[in-house]
Motif scaffolding. Sequence first.
Motif, PDB file in Angstrom:
ATOM      1  N   SER A   1       0.822  -1.217   0.000  1.00  0.00           N
ATOM      2  CA  SER A   1       0.000   0.000   0.000  1.00  0.00           C
ATOM      3  C   SER A   1       0.852   1.261   0.000  1.00  0.00           C
TER       4      SER A   1
ATOM      5  N   ASN B   1      -2.801   1.557   4.183  1.00  0.00           N
ATOM      6  CA  ASN B   1      -4.202   1.127   4.152  1.00  0.00           C
ATOM      7  C   ASN B   1      -4.830   1.100   5.543  1.00  0.00           C
TER       8      ASN B   1
ATOM      9  N   ASP C   1      -6.037   3.608   6.914  1.00  0.00           N
ATOM     10  CA  ASP C   1      -7.157   4.537   6.810  1.00  0.00           C
ATOM     11  C   ASP C   1      -8.194   4.071   5.807  1.00  0.00           C
TER      12      ASP C   1
ATOM     13  N   VAL D   1      -7.642   3.547   2.693  1.00  0.00           N
ATOM     14  CA  VAL D   1      -7.252   3.960   1.342  1.00  0.00           C
ATOM     15  C   VAL D   1      -6.257   2.939   0.821  1.00  0.00           C
ATOM     16  N   GLY D   2      -6.722   2.053  -0.032  1.00  0.00           N
ATOM     17  CA  GLY D   2      -5.869   0.977  -0.520  1.00  0.00           C
ATOM     18  C   GLY D   2      -6.432   0.360  -1.778  1.00  0.00           C
ATOM     19  N   TRP D   3      -5.821  -0.733  -2.194  1.00  0.00           N
ATOM     20  CA  TRP D   3      -6.173  -1.354  -3.470  1.00  0.00           C
ATOM     21  C   TRP D   3      -7.633  -1.774  -3.540  1.00  0.00           C
TER      22      TRP D   3
ATOM     23  N   ASN E   1     -10.358  -0.666  -1.931  1.00  0.00           N
ATOM     24  CA  ASN E   1     -11.354   0.399  -1.895  1.00  0.00           C
ATOM     25  C   ASN E   1     -11.162   1.452  -2.978  1.00  0.00           C
ATOM     26  N   ASN E   2     -10.003   1.455  -3.618  1.00  0.00           N
ATOM     27  CA  ASN E   2      -9.707   2.539  -4.558  1.00  0.00           C
ATOM     28  C   ASN E   2      -9.376   2.064  -5.966  1.00  0.00           C
ATOM     29  N   SER E   3      -9.598   0.801  -6.226  1.00  0.00           N
ATOM     30  CA  SER E   3      -9.363   0.284  -7.568  1.00  0.00           C
ATOM     31  C   SER E   3     -10.284  -0.908  -7.808  1.00  0.00           C
TER      32      SER E   3
ATOM     33  N   ARG F   1       2.222   2.209   8.035  1.00  0.00           N
ATOM     34  CA  ARG F   1       2.203   3.618   7.628  1.00  0.00           C
ATOM     35  C   ARG F   1       3.565   4.267   7.858  1.00  0.00           C
TER      36      ARG F   1
ATOM     37  N   THR G   1      -2.436   9.214  -9.276  1.00  0.00           N
ATOM     38  CA  THR G   1      -3.810   8.884  -8.913  1.00  0.00           C
ATOM     39  C   THR G   1      -3.996   7.373  -8.893  1.00  0.00           C
ATOM     40  N   TRP G   2      -5.049   6.914  -8.219  1.00  0.00           N
ATOM     41  CA  TRP G   2      -5.328   5.484  -8.171  1.00  0.00           C
ATOM     42  C   TRP G   2      -5.596   4.893  -9.554  1.00  0.00           C
TER      43      TRP G   2
END
Length: 332
Positions: A89, A94, A96, A98-100, A102-104, A124, A310-311
């Motif tokens: 990540s 991840n 939070d 925000v990772g693979w 949830n974002n891709s 982190r 960006t993702w």
Amino acid sequence: MRMGPEWQKWQPKRLFCAVWALVFCTLHLLGATPAQADNAEAGHVVGLRHVSDTHSVLDVYSPSMGRVIANDILRPASGGTLPTLYLLSGALGNEDGVGWLNNSSIADFFADKNVTVAMPIGGRFGFYTDWQSADPVLGNYQWQTYLTRELPQAIDSQFGSTGRNAVAGLSMSGGPALDLAVQAPDVFDAAASLSGCPAPSNPLAVAGISTMIAAGLNNPFNMWGPPGSPGWYDHDPTVNVERLRGTSVYVSASAGRPGPVDRIPAGAAPPLGGIVVEALVNYCTSLFVDALHRSGVPATVSMREEGAHTWPLFEDQLREAWAKTIAPALSA
């Protein structure tokens, strides 16, 4: 957003003094204590939760860090004995969300691929390496040990393995993905850096990495020591490029100009932060590419004109890395 010739001539080194000022304004608040790592024990599974037919969460106890780490696992519904892709990540690990996943759309992408995808949650600001000293905020980070010894043992015991592995990372974890392959050539057959920095000992990179870590009120010098210490060079894929010979390597970065790959909604403001960050990692990646060319170490290089950290850019890079480098290396 249109960039003129002055953008193409932009020199990242102009930021050097500013970022170092941020680092040293933070460091006086932070201390260092010796790391307490015990790398002799094997990591072992303490829990498995099924989210869907292709997604589960594997809880693994890490002896080196003395805690349980959750790992998102993707496997085709057909199961079987498969190779493994360790997919890392960004800056916040991840933690939070925000990772693979949830974002891709990689869950759909890998649903019919013959591979186990393991995505650890955590790390982190850690650069997925073994820190020399425990950090007062982050604690005892021994991510290299976890990713090269403990987690592979747990994956193999729980799901089985063909014995072939790859590692890939984005942004913060891009350079470390290559470094993990440098440090553990017996583990990884392929490695991919997606808009990362594979030249961490470069002075500009040292400043940027230290600023990122210090921004979270963590002491960056607990990682590899002060700037100029051997650790910064020992974990630099550009310096150690020869140690990647025999590993299938993919590396990619963009010039930082937004483009269709970013899928920015019409009328939305350009991602200025992403533009700057991508330009910086482009400079860093170009140093690694130069080292590849000088050494003659083969690799798949994808230096792009468009993309703004960006993702959608990361996902496009991962799909390309899978097709051109990772899948062939894994025989997947």
